[in-house]
Scaffold this active site. Structure first.
Site, short mmCIF file in Angstrom:
data_model
loop_
_atom_site.label_atom_id
_atom_site.label_comp_id
_atom_site.label_asym_id
_atom_site.label_seq_id
_atom_site.Cartn_x
_atom_site.Cartn_y
_atom_site.Cartn_z
N HIS A 1 0.78 -1.23 0.00
CA HIS A 1 0.00 0.00 0.00
C HIS A 1 0.82 1.29 0.00
O HIS A 1 0.31 2.34 -0.40
CB HIS A 1 -0.93 0.01 1.22
CG HIS A 1 -2.21 0.75 1.00
ND1 HIS A 1 -2.29 1.89 0.25
CD2 HIS A 1 -3.47 0.51 1.43
CE1 HIS A 1 -3.54 2.32 0.23
NE2 HIS A 1 -4.27 1.51 0.93
N TYR B 1 -15.01 5.60 8.30
CA TYR B 1 -13.98 6.06 7.36
C TYR B 1 -14.39 5.65 5.95
O TYR B 1 -14.60 4.48 5.68
CB TYR B 1 -12.65 5.42 7.74
CG TYR B 1 -11.44 5.80 6.91
CD1 TYR B 1 -10.39 6.51 7.49
CD2 TYR B 1 -11.30 5.43 5.58
CE1 TYR B 1 -9.25 6.84 6.76
CE2 TYR B 1 -10.19 5.76 4.83
CZ TYR B 1 -9.16 6.47 5.43
OH TYR B 1 -8.04 6.80 4.70
N THR C 1 -5.03 10.46 -0.57
CA THR C 1 -6.39 10.20 -0.08
C THR C 1 -6.78 11.20 1.00
O THR C 1 -5.93 11.88 1.58
CB THR C 1 -6.52 8.78 0.51
OG1 THR C 1 -5.60 8.64 1.60
CG2 THR C 1 -6.23 7.73 -0.54
#
Length: 776
Positions: free
Chosen positions: A473, A589, A602
């Site tokens: 990630h 979230y 993000t």
């Protein structure tokens, strides 16, 4: 081994008669072709750098400007207001240049300067235009005259035929919101989650922060925003990802699934051949910047493309305090894992990329290889699945020299990692729930020792021909990997295809060398560390409760008929499902992107709002009428869309507070407010997987070629992780994760509540099950 001898270009031996030199013409040929390939790539990079560097102009426009200047000079017109004459006087005081030469050079220099000035003006004008985001807050389906004029201006200054990175220097910087605005938005977001006493206490902390410490931290943050390209991204990468000391597996890495229903071939080697070749075709396009930048609003507003840079030839390197990302400009091999063994596979032969059938040939040789793993080799990848500190120490102690270093370098410097999984996975109609759950868990963690979780991504091919991907990630977010994966699935099925017998199209090539088996010498002390990491990973993996399912009742087509946002619809359904599942609301979230700005990543949309809570409470209240519920739904939906737009345009809450917290740590000052905010758990973490290349799949003609999407592990020990993808007009795929160890959560139970919530909300709009079928 024969391939080892082929790799030697020349050999020599010393004899009494002198030196006996023997040349391998085949090896010299491969070296020559490899060199030509490298220089070709360097030239293409240089050419692309020039084209991108002068965008939104083009290199040919320089000639037009210079010719125009020279033409006016020939016509005895001075377009420079005397500047050309000044250049002329300063060019040559020695008298070596003729007056005609000086005139030409002066004109070319002025024309070049004018051309550069025009580029800078166009680029800055485009940056100013792209800083406007009012279009995003306009009513859906209605566009003001001002927005239309703005769109025309953007298109004028955007140039023609942009390459992947053409807009990078024209994208605006992420703005720093005012502290008071962020604090007020935060308090608004937590109001429905706190009792009056707790909210009063938090309000006092927030107001004290906004008046006292906040402005001081904000000053440093604004200073950084003027200096850095993006004030969030580097800290986000370092402190959220690279400094995390827990396992990447489940906690950070995520996965992407294959097509839901279709398996083009059941031959594992053939699937690998087409899949690897498709990935390499994408890399070829990426190297040449031929991938089109993603554009919003009718192909007008560009998104940042920076995250594509580290897609290939990238690996996360463990460190004791923090990891680093190693990225190479190029890599000509991949590493393939099968039955505990590692094989190095070269991707080029005779100066060209291997064809799908040739890659299949490589993979079949690996599948047929009867050799056994070396001691400690079979479970070696478990080091990347466990805690980071033991892996970092082990890497430094046992992989810094000799064959271990060479083999580890081969893995870490590979274009990407490939796993030939020994299990069969995928959707089975006779047992859809169990098959999809097993498929998701296999992609997320596998056996904990058969994926290299540090690589930018691991391409996984199962025994029955199904495929998937596990991605690290830190280097990029899921939409970037999703873009690659859409291309791979489409190319595999519609461009490359398979022969009637299931093999890749084309012929085998007996001249390509065999894959090279990587050699390891792993001592017992290292094997003990591997076992410890594997135990840690197994405990983590066995605790994952996963439920993945396709929702067939309706899709975004019917939701749009309700005149509401599909994402808002699903998010409100998630709120309703969570309340029915837990009996309470929680901090939620939803991942949003900030790629309207340069190097944006993000932002968090706090989906649980006062408006969504009012709607959910009305849904579970039998005294509320359908009309009242619909009114509250529309209010909650509009609020959610507003929050999403704020997050996308740089006015989110959490990234700003995160950066203020980082500044406070650098200044060694404590903030009770920031400490409490950043310690709040996200018990419902959600993300929508976007479909970015719908033109690759004609779902009207091929309705069975629908994507399954992807998913991730639970963020909180007592919470849920939910990923969803709206496929075509009539299907939504959900991926729900939680932990078995939590007595409060159950992924299958939540899935049932979610299905019911989706149907209950749709029923408010008067669509019965029959009308839904008619819409299909």
């Amino acid at each position: 081994m024969a391939e080892a001898h082929q790799a030697v270009a020349f050999q020599f031996t010393v004899t009494p008669d002198g030196i006996d030199l023997r040349l391998s013409h085949e090896a010299l040929k491969q070296i020559c072709l490899s060199g030509l390939h490298s220089w070709k790539k360097k030239f293409i990079r240089f050419k692309n750098g020039v084209i991108t560097g002068v965008y939104p102009a083009s290199p040919s426009s320089w000639l037009i400007v210079v010719v125009g200047v020279m033409s006016t000079m020939y016509a005895k017109i001075d377009p420079s207001l005397g500047i050309i004459a000044k250049i002329n006087r300063t060019l040559d005081t020695t008298g070596y240049m003729s007056s005609q030469t000086k005139n030409i050079v002066s004109g070319v220099l002025f024309g070049t300067g004018l051309w550069v000035a025009l580029i800078i003006t166009m680029r800055y004008s485009l940056k100013v235009l792209l800083s406007y985001h009012g279009w995003m807050f306009a009513e859906h389906g209605k566009m003001s005259r001002a927005t239309r004029i703005w769109m025309c201006m953007v298109k004028i200054f955007s140039g023609r035929k942009p390459m992947l990175y053409s807009f990078q220097t024209s994208l605006p910087r992420l703005p720093v919101p005012a502290v008071k605005d962020t604090v007020n938005r935060y308090l608004e977001s937590v109001r429905p989650l706190m009792k009056d006493e707790d909210f009063k206490r938090m309000t006092a902390l927030a107001q004290d922060f906004a008046v006292n410490l906040g402005p001081r931290l904000q000053w440093y943050l604004k200073l950084k925003s003027w200096w850095a390209t993006n004030y969030v991204s580097d800290w986000w990468e370092e402190y959220v990802y690279l400094r995390g000391r827990g396992p990447l597996m489940v906690n950070s890495n995520y996965y992407a699934m294959d097509l839901l229903y279709v398996i083009p071939t059941h031959l594992q080697a053939a699937t690998a051949g087409n899949g690897i070749h498709a990935i390499l075709l994408y890399r070829h396009k990426l190297d040449r910047e031929e991938i089109k930048p993603i554009l919003f609003l009718g192909s007008t507003v560009p998104l940042c493309s920076a995250q594509w840079e580290r897609m290939f030839n990238t690996c996360r390197i463990p460190g004791e305090e923090t990891d680093t990302i190693q990225h190479l400009r190029d890599s000509k091999h991949i590493v393939v894992f099968h039955k505990g063994r590692y094989f190095k596979v070269w991707l080029y032969h005779d100066g060209r990329l291997l064809k799908p059938r040739e890659i299949e040939q490589h993979i079949q040789r690996i599948l047929d290889d009867p050799s056994e793993p070396h001691a400690g080799e079979a479970k070696l990848a478990a080091l990347t699945a466990g805690e980071r500190v033991p892996w970092a120490k082990c890497r430094q102690a046992y992989f810094g020299r000799g064959k271990n270093k060479q083999s580890l370098d081969a893995v870490e410097k590979a274009a990407f990692f490939v796993t030939l999984d020994e299990t069969e996975q995928g959707y089975r109609e006779e047992d859809p729930d169990a098959s999809m759950d097993s498929y998701a868990k296999s992609l997320l963690h596998g056996r904990c020792s058969d994926r290299w979780f540090d690589k930018s991504f691991t391409f996984i091919v199962f025994k029955n021909g199904k495929m998937g991907m596990n991605a690290e990630h830190s280097w990029a977010d899921a939409p970037v990997v999703g873009h690659l994966w859409e291309y791979v699935m489409s190319t595999d099925c519609f461009q490359l295809g398979y022969a009637e017998d299931g093999h890749c199209k084309g012929d085998t090539n007996p001249n390509i060398p065999y894959p090279t088996r990587l050699q390891w010498d792993i001592p017992e002390e290292c094997q003990d560390v591997i076992e410890t990491s594997l135990n840690t990973a197994n405990i983590l993996a066995s605790d994952v409760d996963f439920h993945s399912f396709p929702f067939h009742a309706f899709g975004k087509g019917l939701i749009k008929k309700c005149r509401t946002s599909p994402d808002a619809f699903v998010q409100l359904a998630l709120q309703l499902a969570h309340y029915k599942d837990m009996g309470k609301f929680c901090l939620t979230y939803e991942a949003s992107m900030t790629r309207l700005f340069r190097e944006g990543r993000t932002e968090t949309v706090r989906s649980c709002s006062s408006e969504s809570c009012n709607f959910v409470l009305a849904m579970v209240d039998p005294t509320q009428t359908v009309k009242q519920k619909l009114r509250l739904f529309k209010i909650a939906s509009e609020k959610h869309q507003h929050l999403y737009r704020l997050a996308m345009t740089g006015s989110g809450i959490d990234r700003h507070l995160f950066c203020l917290y980082v500044v406070s740590k650098y200044l060694a000052v404590d903030s009770p407010f920031l400490k409490e905010v950043l310690s709040e758990p996200w018990r419902l973490s959600t993300s929508q997987t976007p479909q970015q290349q719908v033109e690759l799949f004609d779902l009207e003609r091929n309705p069975e070629y629908v994507s399954s999407g992807g998913g991730f592990g639970p963020v909180a020990d007592d919470g849920y992780g939910v990923s969803y993808i709206l496929v075509g007009e009539n299907l939504i795929n959900f991926h729900i994760s939680s932990k078995f160890s939590s007595p409060e959560t159950d992924s299958h139970r939540f899935g049932k509540h979610l299905k019911q919530a989706m149907n209950d909300i749709m029923a408010l709009f008067g669509f019965s099950s029959n009308s839904r079928k008619e819409f299909h």
